[in-house]
Design a protein around this motif. Structure first.
Motif, mmCIF file in Angstrom:
data_model
loop_
_atom_site.group_PDB
_atom_site.id
_atom_site.type_symbol
_atom_site.label_atom_id
_atom_site.label_comp_id
_atom_site.label_asym_id
_atom_site.label_seq_id
_atom_site.Cartn_x
_atom_site.Cartn_y
_atom_site.Cartn_z
ATOM 1 N N VAL A 74 0.878 -1.176 0.000
ATOM 2 C CA VAL A 74 0.000 0.000 0.000
ATOM 3 C C VAL A 74 0.912 1.221 0.000
ATOM 4 O O VAL A 74 1.747 1.361 0.894
ATOM 5 C CB VAL A 74 -0.912 0.040 1.247
ATOM 6 N N LEU A 75 0.755 2.076 -0.985
ATOM 7 C CA LEU A 75 1.536 3.306 -1.041
ATOM 8 C C LEU A 75 0.693 4.446 -0.483
ATOM 9 O O LEU A 75 -0.400 4.717 -0.985
ATOM 10 C CB LEU A 75 1.949 3.626 -2.482
ATOM 11 N N ASP A 76 1.196 5.097 0.553
ATOM 12 C CA ASP A 76 0.539 6.289 1.083
ATOM 13 C C ASP A 76 1.021 7.502 0.302
ATOM 14 O O ASP A 76 2.231 7.702 0.134
ATOM 15 C CB ASP A 76 0.872 6.463 2.563
ATOM 16 N N VAL A 77 0.074 8.300 -0.178
ATOM 17 C CA VAL A 77 0.354 9.554 -0.870
ATOM 18 C C VAL A 77 -0.036 10.654 0.102
ATOM 19 O O VAL A 77 -1.204 10.782 0.469
ATOM 20 C CB VAL A 77 -0.458 9.669 -2.182
ATOM 21 N N ILE A 78 0.977 11.414 0.539
ATOM 22 C CA ILE A 78 0.762 12.361 1.631
ATOM 23 C C ILE A 78 1.056 13.780 1.145
ATOM 24 O O ILE A 78 2.213 14.175 1.009
ATOM 25 C CB ILE A 78 1.662 12.008 2.832
ATOM 26 N N PRO A 79 0.022 14.558 0.860
ATOM 27 C CA PRO A 79 0.243 15.949 0.458
ATOM 28 C C PRO A 79 0.776 16.756 1.647
ATOM 29 O O PRO A 79 0.359 16.540 2.782
ATOM 30 C CB PRO A 79 -1.148 16.455 0.066
ATOM 31 N N ARG A 80 1.693 17.673 1.364
ATOM 32 C CA ARG A 80 2.262 18.524 2.415
ATOM 33 C C ARG A 80 1.991 19.991 2.067
ATOM 34 O O ARG A 80 2.001 20.376 0.898
ATOM 35 C CB ARG A 80 3.765 18.274 2.545
ATOM 36 N N TYR A 81 1.752 20.777 3.110
ATOM 37 C CA TYR A 81 1.292 22.155 2.922
ATOM 38 C C TYR A 81 2.084 23.134 3.781
ATOM 39 O O TYR A 81 2.250 22.907 4.973
ATOM 40 C CB TYR A 81 -0.189 22.264 3.309
ATOM 41 N N ARG A 82 2.513 24.226 3.152
ATOM 42 C CA ARG A 82 3.136 25.324 3.909
ATOM 43 C C ARG A 82 2.087 26.151 4.631
ATOM 44 O O ARG A 82 2.347 26.692 5.693
ATOM 45 C CB ARG A 82 3.905 26.243 2.964
ATOM 46 N N GLY A 83 0.918 26.253 4.026
ATOM 47 C CA GLY A 83 -0.138 27.086 4.593
ATOM 48 C C GLY A 83 -1.411 26.296 4.845
ATOM 49 O O GLY A 83 -1.488 25.095 4.607
ATOM 50 N N VAL A 84 -2.413 26.987 5.301
ATOM 51 C CA VAL A 84 -3.700 26.394 5.677
ATOM 52 C C VAL A 84 -4.507 26.053 4.426
ATOM 53 O O VAL A 84 -4.501 26.801 3.447
ATOM 54 C CB VAL A 84 -4.491 27.374 6.575
ATOM 55 N N ARG A 85 -5.212 24.927 4.488
ATOM 56 C CA ARG A 85 -6.185 24.551 3.475
ATOM 57 C C ARG A 85 -7.507 24.313 4.188
ATOM 58 O O ARG A 85 -7.536 24.040 5.389
ATOM 59 C CB ARG A 85 -5.783 23.278 2.722
ATOM 60 N N SER A 86 -8.609 24.386 3.434
ATOM 61 C CA SER A 86 -9.938 24.176 4.009
ATOM 62 C C SER A 86 -10.691 23.135 3.194
ATOM 63 O O SER A 86 -10.540 23.066 1.970
ATOM 64 C CB SER A 86 -10.744 25.472 4.012
ATOM 65 N N TRP A 87 -11.519 22.362 3.903
ATOM 66 C CA TRP A 87 -12.405 21.400 3.237
ATOM 67 C C TRP A 87 -13.579 21.114 4.158
ATOM 68 O O TRP A 87 -13.395 20.883 5.350
ATOM 69 C CB TRP A 87 -11.670 20.092 2.936
ATOM 70 N N GLY A 88 -14.774 21.149 3.589
ATOM 71 C CA GLY A 88 -15.969 20.808 4.362
ATOM 72 C C GLY A 88 -16.152 21.684 5.584
ATOM 73 O O GLY A 88 -16.640 21.221 6.608
ATOM 74 N N GLY A 89 -15.727 22.938 5.488
ATOM 75 C CA GLY A 89 -15.868 23.854 6.603
ATOM 76 C C GLY A 89 -14.806 23.700 7.685
ATOM 77 O O GLY A 89 -14.889 24.347 8.720
#
Length: 144
Positions: A90-105
C-alpha cells in the motif's frame, strides 16, 4: 466495509479500482487529501512487485498527484510504503502544505512542514469524506 481484492476498504473512500491498483482516499485525513494506492493482489513486500506493476504504479502516482494538485495545490508530497501495517503493498500519498487549506468547513494545517510527518487521527464528517473522494475522482486524468 467492502472488500477490495485483498484489503477491506471502506466504501466511502474508494476513488477508482483498476486491474492492478486501487486508489482511495485515506479515512484518516491528518493531512488533507491523504490517499492510498493499493496493490490488487496479495504481496507483502515492495520488492515483490513486478516491473509492470512498478510502471503502472508510477502512472497511478502521477494521476493522483495531478488530481490533488488541481484540487488542493499541495506544496510538496511524501510517498511511503507501510507494508507492516497491512502485510500488503500500500503506497501512502501524503500531500504537504506550507499554509492552511480548508475542506468541508474545516481548516487543515501541516504543523510538521519540513519534517517527517507523524500521522494523527483526524476523521472527516462522512459527507465531507465522500465529497473529497468524488472531487479527486472527478480530477483523475485518464490513462492513455
Amino acid at each position: 466495509m467492502t472488500e477490495t481484492r485483498w484489503l477491506p476498504l471502506p466504501p466511502d473512500t474508494q476513488v477508482e479500482a483498476r486491474t492492478t491498483w486501487t486508489i482511495a482516499i485515506n479515512e484518516n485525513q491528518y493531512l488533507l487529501g491523504a490517499s492510498v494506492i493499493l496493490l490488487n493482489r496479495p504481496c507483502g513486500s515492495v520488492s515483490g512487485l513486478t516491473a509492470a506493476e512498478w510502471m503502472d504504479l508510477h502512472t497511478q502516482m502521477r494521476r493522483v498527484q495531478r488530481a490533488l494538485d488541481d484540487l488542493l495545490a499541495p506544496d510538496q508530497y511524501d510517498f511511503a510504503f507501510f507494508t507492516n501495517l497491512a502485510h500488503q503493498v500500500v503506497l501512502d500519498v501524503i500531500p504537504r502544505y506550507r499554509g492552511v487549506r480548508s475542506w468541508g468547513g474545516e481548516r487543515f494545517e501541516d504543523p510538521r512542514w519540513g519534517q517527517v510527518t507523524v500521522p494523527e487521527k483526524r476523521r472527516l464528517d462522512p459527507a465531507a469524506l465522500r465529497d473529497l473522494r468524488d472531487a479527486v475522482r472527478d480530477r483523475l486524468p485518464a490513462v492513455v
